[in-house]
Design a protein around this motif. Sequence first.
Motif, mmCIF file in Angstrom:
data_model
loop_
_atom_site.group_PDB
_atom_site.id
_atom_site.type_symbol
_atom_site.label_atom_id
_atom_site.label_comp_id
_atom_site.label_asym_id
_atom_site.label_seq_id
_atom_site.Cartn_x
_atom_site.Cartn_y
_atom_site.Cartn_z
ATOM 1 N N LEU A 16 0.761 -1.299 0.221
ATOM 2 C CA LEU A 16 0.139 -0.194 -0.037
ATOM 3 C C LEU A 16 0.963 1.242 -0.210
ATOM 4 O O LEU A 16 0.536 2.181 -0.693
ATOM 5 N N TYR A 19 1.949 1.482 -3.902
ATOM 6 C CA TYR A 19 0.740 1.550 -4.685
ATOM 7 C C TYR A 19 0.324 3.135 -4.472
ATOM 8 O O TYR A 19 -0.013 3.795 -5.473
ATOM 9 N N ASN A 20 0.005 3.470 -3.355
ATOM 10 C CA ASN A 20 -0.703 4.893 -3.003
ATOM 11 C C ASN A 20 -0.132 5.901 -3.758
ATOM 12 O O ASN A 20 -0.708 6.585 -4.320
ATOM 13 N N ASN A 24 -1.118 8.031 -7.227
ATOM 14 C CA ASN A 24 -1.421 9.437 -6.965
ATOM 15 C C ASN A 24 -0.694 10.063 -8.290
ATOM 16 O O ASN A 24 -1.333 11.012 -8.812
ATOM 17 N N LYS A 29 -7.778 7.347 -8.827
ATOM 18 C CA LYS A 29 -8.241 7.496 -7.688
ATOM 19 C C LYS A 29 -8.480 6.237 -6.831
ATOM 20 O O LYS A 29 -8.926 5.328 -7.196
ATOM 21 N N PRO A 30 -8.196 6.302 -5.326
ATOM 22 C CA PRO A 30 -8.659 5.126 -4.724
ATOM 23 C C PRO A 30 -10.179 5.147 -4.560
ATOM 24 O O PRO A 30 -10.757 5.719 -4.703
ATOM 25 N N CYS A 33 -9.994 0.675 0.560
ATOM 26 C CA CYS A 33 -8.941 -0.187 1.294
ATOM 27 C C CYS A 33 -9.511 -0.768 2.658
ATOM 28 O O CYS A 33 -10.019 -0.232 3.319
ATOM 29 N N ALA A 40 -6.938 -3.735 -1.533
ATOM 30 C CA ALA A 40 -7.193 -2.225 -1.751
ATOM 31 C C ALA A 40 -7.540 -2.114 -3.268
ATOM 32 O O ALA A 40 -7.311 -2.781 -4.009
ATOM 33 N N TRP A 42 -7.963 0.824 -6.777
ATOM 34 C CA TRP A 42 -8.341 2.077 -7.582
ATOM 35 C C TRP A 42 -9.130 1.968 -8.731
ATOM 36 O O TRP A 42 -9.017 0.761 -9.218
#
Length: 130
Positions: A16, A19-20, A24, A29-30, A33, A40, A42
């Motif tokens: 996480l 990948y976050n 971004n 967009k997520p 999670c 999680a 996107w």
Amino acid sequence: MFSHIFVGVTDFDKALAFYNPLMNVLGVKPRFCDKARPWAGWQSDPDPRPLFLIGKPYNQLPHECGNGQMVAFSADTRAIVDEAYAVALAHGGSSEGAPDLRPEYHEHYYGAYFRDPDGNKLCVVCHRPY
């Protein structure tokens, strides 16, 4: 064509954290999670699909990388490819090929290749001439 792509991970928190920031940079967009499961996702924009998902394999067996498998993300500009590559390496990824033109694919193919902390091979590519 695709509903979703699921990539198995071993250490969810580490994945996480990788990948976050990558999503971004790509402007993805997520959607959710759930650390309890863990997984999680996107979503694409403006449509909610395809989804890109990470998580522990459903069968609860250890994650294993596939040889010859890769997920490629599209970028609108070459600068985004460069930034995504730098972010990936700064968050635990390893290089499989720095950003560059790859005319063997086509004239404007500008891509970068790397692996996530679990060894899954990823690519970010811009198909435009800028």
